[in-house]
Each structure stands twice: as structure tokens, then as C-alpha cells.
Write a protein that holds these residues in place. Sequence first.
Motif, PDB file in Angstrom:
ATOM      1  N   ARG A  55      -0.990 -13.541  -7.845  1.00  0.00           N
ATOM      2  CA  ARG A  55      -0.988 -12.425  -8.790  1.00  0.00           C
ATOM      3  C   ARG A  55      -1.820 -12.816 -10.013  1.00  0.00           C
TER       4      ARG A  55
ATOM      5  N   THR B  42       5.480  -6.116   3.365  1.00  0.00           N
ATOM      6  CA  THR B  42       4.066  -5.844   3.615  1.00  0.00           C
ATOM      7  C   THR B  42       3.219  -6.497   2.527  1.00  0.00           C
ATOM      8  N   THR B  43       2.172  -7.178   2.937  1.00  0.00           N
ATOM      9  CA  THR B  43       1.274  -7.857   2.003  1.00  0.00           C
ATOM     10  C   THR B  43      -0.056  -7.125   1.964  1.00  0.00           C
ATOM     11  N   ARG B  44      -0.510  -6.792   0.763  1.00  0.00           N
ATOM     12  CA  ARG B  44      -1.815  -6.153   0.590  1.00  0.00           C
ATOM     13  C   ARG B  44      -2.595  -6.890  -0.492  1.00  0.00           C
TER      14      ARG B  44
ATOM     15  N   GLN C 177       0.451  -6.166  -3.164  1.00  0.00           N
ATOM     16  CA  GLN C 177       1.827  -5.994  -2.698  1.00  0.00           C
ATOM     17  C   GLN C 177       2.236  -7.245  -1.946  1.00  0.00           C
TER      18      GLN C 177
END
Length: 209
Positions: free
Chosen positions: A16, A68-70, A55
Amino acid sequence: MTLAQAPDPLALFPLRTVLFPGGRLPLKVFEARYLDLVSSCMREQQPFGVVCLLQGGEVRRPGGAAVTTRFEPMGVLAHLVEVDAMSPGVLKVRCAGGARFQWTTLQENRDGLWQANGVTLLPDDPPEPPGERFADAVQALQRAYAALAQRPEADLPEEQHFDDAGWVANRWCELLPVPLAARQQLMALTDPLQRLGLVDEFLRSKQLI
């Protein structure tokens, strides 16, 4: 590294944060998958890719529900500068930002590491002098760096290019309190003068110059 030497596939380290070309990134690495990534990059003398998480979490939590990874569609190569063992199973890592990159597809491996396939490195910023228009932003950055250099924990770039608009813009983007989405958009701009122009507007709006 030239465009023809882009690692493909490229191991990714989602965070992040937004890494900028020419910037510095300190990491504390303790997850097994990323310890393996750092070891592999050291052994093969290759960078990994830092991408900003849209995400999902930076750390995998055992037994937690699937998330879920974005990622943002553009990242920056991270070159290892220094790797030290802080304690058993924990590494202190310093990285330097390299070229920006894009990819065609993403894949999550069985060990939990993400990799990008069809990697394309983007050209570096063309050299552009800041000129008189951005002289105030340059001088303010010089003052900020002089103050930061007095701090023991400061990790400033060894090479400093106050005569280059892209470099000045990138360093301001690292220092200013702007949202991650805006930081990503600034990193992705291909025109360094446009990037510095937006930074200059922000500095003036906050009466920093």
C-alpha cells in the motif's frame, strides 16, 4: 537496465505504497514467500516489481477468509541495495526504484507469490530542466533535503538531480501527503513537466512555496 532486459515473468511485491523511479524503499520482510523472493532476487541479481494494492492485504493471515487482490496497472522495479538480517526469519531490506513497468497478465503461484507476465518496461523520463517556472519548487526541495539529511534515519538518494524536472517531481511526490490514488496517477504521467506542474500547484495551494 534496458527495455530488452525486463524480467519476464516478474515477481511482484504488492504494497500500500507507490514507489517512484529513483526513490528509496525500506522493507521489513518476514513472510516466507517474500523471504524466498528476496533470496531469489539476490541470487539471480534481478529486481522485483512493486505494485500498489487497490484491494487485499500486504500480509497473508493464516486461516482468514479468501480476499480478492487487485493491483494498480503500473508498477516500478525495485533493485536491492542492502539486505541485513534483523533476527532469525526477518530481513531488513533497502531498495531503489528503477523503471516503470506494465504487464499483460497476472498469476498467483502456489506459494502465494504474484508474478506479472508479458512485462514491458516504460521509458525513463526525458531530461527536462525545471526552468524559472519551477524555481521555487526546486529551492523548497533543496531546503527540505538539507533538513532531512540531519536526521540519522534519513535514506535519501545518493544521486541528487535538482536540475531535472522529473527527479524533482518524483521526490516531492514521495514527501507530500497526497492520497495513494493521486500518487499513483502522478507516477504514471509520462510528461515530467506536467507532473512537476501538478506538484507545484499543490505546493502553492498549501502555501508551501
